[in-house]
Design a protein around this motif. Structure first.
Motif, short mmCIF file in Angstrom:
data_model
loop_
_atom_site.label_atom_id
_atom_site.label_comp_id
_atom_site.label_asym_id
_atom_site.label_seq_id
_atom_site.Cartn_x
_atom_site.Cartn_y
_atom_site.Cartn_z
N SER A 33 46.43 16.76 14.50
CA SER A 33 47.62 16.52 13.72
C SER A 33 48.45 17.81 13.75
CB SER A 33 47.27 16.17 12.28
OG SER A 33 46.53 14.97 12.24
N VAL A 34 49.72 17.67 14.06
CA VAL A 34 50.58 18.84 14.20
C VAL A 34 51.77 18.71 13.26
CG1 VAL A 34 51.99 20.21 15.78
CG2 VAL A 34 49.87 19.14 16.59
N ALA A 35 51.95 19.74 12.46
CA ALA A 35 53.04 19.74 11.48
C ALA A 35 54.06 20.80 11.83
CB ALA A 35 52.49 20.00 10.09
N GLU A 46 58.24 25.13 3.60
CA GLU A 46 58.46 23.70 3.37
C GLU A 46 57.93 22.90 4.57
OE1 GLU A 46 62.36 21.11 2.06
OE2 GLU A 46 62.61 22.53 3.70
N ALA A 47 57.10 21.91 4.30
CA ALA A 47 56.63 21.01 5.35
C ALA A 47 57.70 19.97 5.61
CB ALA A 47 55.32 20.36 4.94
N ILE A 48 58.14 19.83 6.85
CA ILE A 48 59.24 18.91 7.11
C ILE A 48 58.85 17.74 7.99
CG2 ILE A 48 61.05 20.62 6.73
CD1 ILE A 48 61.25 20.80 9.83
N SER A 49 57.80 17.88 8.77
CA SER A 49 57.40 16.77 9.64
C SER A 49 55.97 16.97 10.10
CB SER A 49 58.33 16.70 10.86
OG SER A 49 58.01 15.57 11.66
N CYS A 50 55.33 15.86 10.44
CA CYS A 50 53.96 15.94 10.96
C CYS A 50 53.69 14.71 11.82
CB CYS A 50 52.96 16.01 9.82
SG CYS A 50 51.28 16.38 10.35
N ILE A 51 52.89 14.88 12.83
CA ILE A 51 52.44 13.74 13.64
C ILE A 51 50.93 13.70 13.58
CG2 ILE A 51 52.53 15.13 15.79
CD1 ILE A 51 53.41 12.45 17.18
N VAL A 64 65.04 15.62 6.13
CA VAL A 64 65.27 15.55 7.57
C VAL A 64 65.12 14.14 8.12
CG1 VAL A 64 64.45 17.93 7.80
CG2 VAL A 64 62.88 16.04 8.28
N LYS A 65 64.74 13.20 7.27
CA LYS A 65 64.51 11.83 7.72
C LYS A 65 65.79 11.25 8.31
CE LYS A 65 61.55 9.90 5.10
NZ LYS A 65 60.89 9.25 3.94
N GLY A 66 65.67 10.64 9.48
CA GLY A 66 66.84 10.08 10.15
C GLY A 66 67.55 11.06 11.05
N ARG A 67 67.24 12.34 10.94
CA ARG A 67 67.89 13.36 11.78
C ARG A 67 66.89 14.03 12.73
NH1 ARG A 67 69.98 17.84 9.50
NH2 ARG A 67 68.52 17.86 7.74
N PHE A 68 65.66 14.19 12.29
CA PHE A 68 64.64 14.87 13.09
C PHE A 68 63.63 13.85 13.60
CE2 PHE A 68 64.77 19.36 10.97
CZ PHE A 68 66.15 19.39 11.13
N THR A 69 63.10 14.10 14.80
CA THR A 69 62.07 13.24 15.39
C THR A 69 60.97 14.11 15.97
OG1 THR A 69 63.73 11.58 15.98
CG2 THR A 69 61.59 11.43 17.05
N VAL A 70 59.74 13.82 15.58
CA VAL A 70 58.58 14.55 16.11
C VAL A 70 57.90 13.68 17.16
CG1 VAL A 70 57.01 13.73 14.29
CG2 VAL A 70 56.51 15.86 15.51
N SER A 71 57.47 14.29 18.24
CA SER A 71 56.82 13.54 19.31
C SER A 71 55.87 14.45 20.08
CB SER A 71 57.86 12.94 20.26
OG SER A 71 58.60 13.97 20.89
N ARG A 72 55.07 13.84 20.92
CA ARG A 72 54.13 14.62 21.74
C ARG A 72 54.61 14.67 23.19
NH1 ARG A 72 49.47 15.67 19.01
NH2 ARG A 72 48.97 14.28 17.25
N LYS A 76 52.40 18.69 28.76
CA LYS A 76 52.59 20.14 28.55
C LYS A 76 51.77 20.64 27.37
CE LYS A 76 57.18 20.36 30.64
NZ LYS A 76 58.59 20.82 30.49
N ASN A 77 50.88 19.77 26.86
CA ASN A 77 50.05 20.15 25.71
C ASN A 77 50.93 20.69 24.59
OD1 ASN A 77 47.50 20.26 24.51
ND2 ASN A 77 47.17 22.40 25.09
N ALA A 78 51.95 19.91 24.25
CA ALA A 78 52.94 20.38 23.28
C ALA A 78 53.36 19.26 22.34
CB ALA A 78 54.17 20.93 24.00
N VAL A 79 53.93 19.65 21.23
CA VAL A 79 54.58 18.73 20.29
C VAL A 79 56.02 19.18 20.15
CG1 VAL A 79 54.69 18.04 17.87
CG2 VAL A 79 52.50 18.04 19.06
N LEU A 80 56.92 18.22 20.17
CA LEU A 80 58.35 18.51 20.12
C LEU A 80 58.92 18.12 18.77
CD1 LEU A 80 59.32 17.01 23.60
CD2 LEU A 80 58.59 19.35 23.07
N LEU A 81 60.00 18.80 18.40
CA LEU A 81 60.78 18.42 17.23
C LEU A 81 62.23 18.36 17.66
CD1 LEU A 81 60.62 17.78 14.17
CD2 LEU A 81 61.28 20.17 13.77
N GLN A 82 62.74 17.14 17.80
CA GLN A 82 64.15 16.93 18.13
C GLN A 82 64.95 16.95 16.84
OE1 GLN A 82 65.73 16.57 21.20
NE2 GLN A 82 67.62 16.63 20.01
#
Length: 120
Positions: A33-35, A46-51, A64-72, A76-82
């Motif tokens: 789980s990545v936050a 402040e915790a803003i997102s987690c997958i 940030v709901k509706g503006r930010f998107t978390v994905s894997r 690249k063994n990475a997690v992104l935050l758009q």
């Protein structure tokens, strides 16, 4: 040795977008789980997102709901935050953290952070 390295922070105008990356070495991030947290001097982190590691379910803070998107990005063994429609109040150091159990865990591994500045 486990390392989390954030990248993608920058200066951006209000309404603009950025994509942050949290790249891992020493662990396989897709089972964790990545936050994403953000820190402003003088304020609490402040915790803003987690997958979630178990089912990739995303979670977001209301701010940030509706503006930010978390994905894997497993290749690249990475997690992104758009981050879209950025606002001046999004200015902060953005930090990622990984926990083997869940988004409500203690987070065993932390990155150093990347600076996001929203302004003209």
């Amino acid at each position: 040795q486990v390392q989390l390295v954030e990248s993608g922070g920058d200066l951006v105008q209000p309404g603009g977008s950025l994509r942050l990356s949290c790249a891992a070495s020493g662990i396989t991030l897709d089972i964790y789980s990545v936050a994403w947290f953000r820190q402003v001097p003088g304020k609490e982190r402040e915790a803003i997102s987690c997958i979630e590691g178990s089912d990739d379910r995303p979670k977001y803070h209301d701010s940030v709901k509706g503006r930010f998107t978390v994905s894997r990005e497993n290749a690249k063994n990475a997690v992104l935050l758009q981050m879209n429609n950025l606002k001046p109040e999004d200015t902060a150091v953005y930090i990622c953290a990984a926990d083997l159990l869940s988004c409500t865990g203690r987070f065993d591994y932390w990155g150093q952070g990347t600076q996001v500045t929203v302004g003209s």
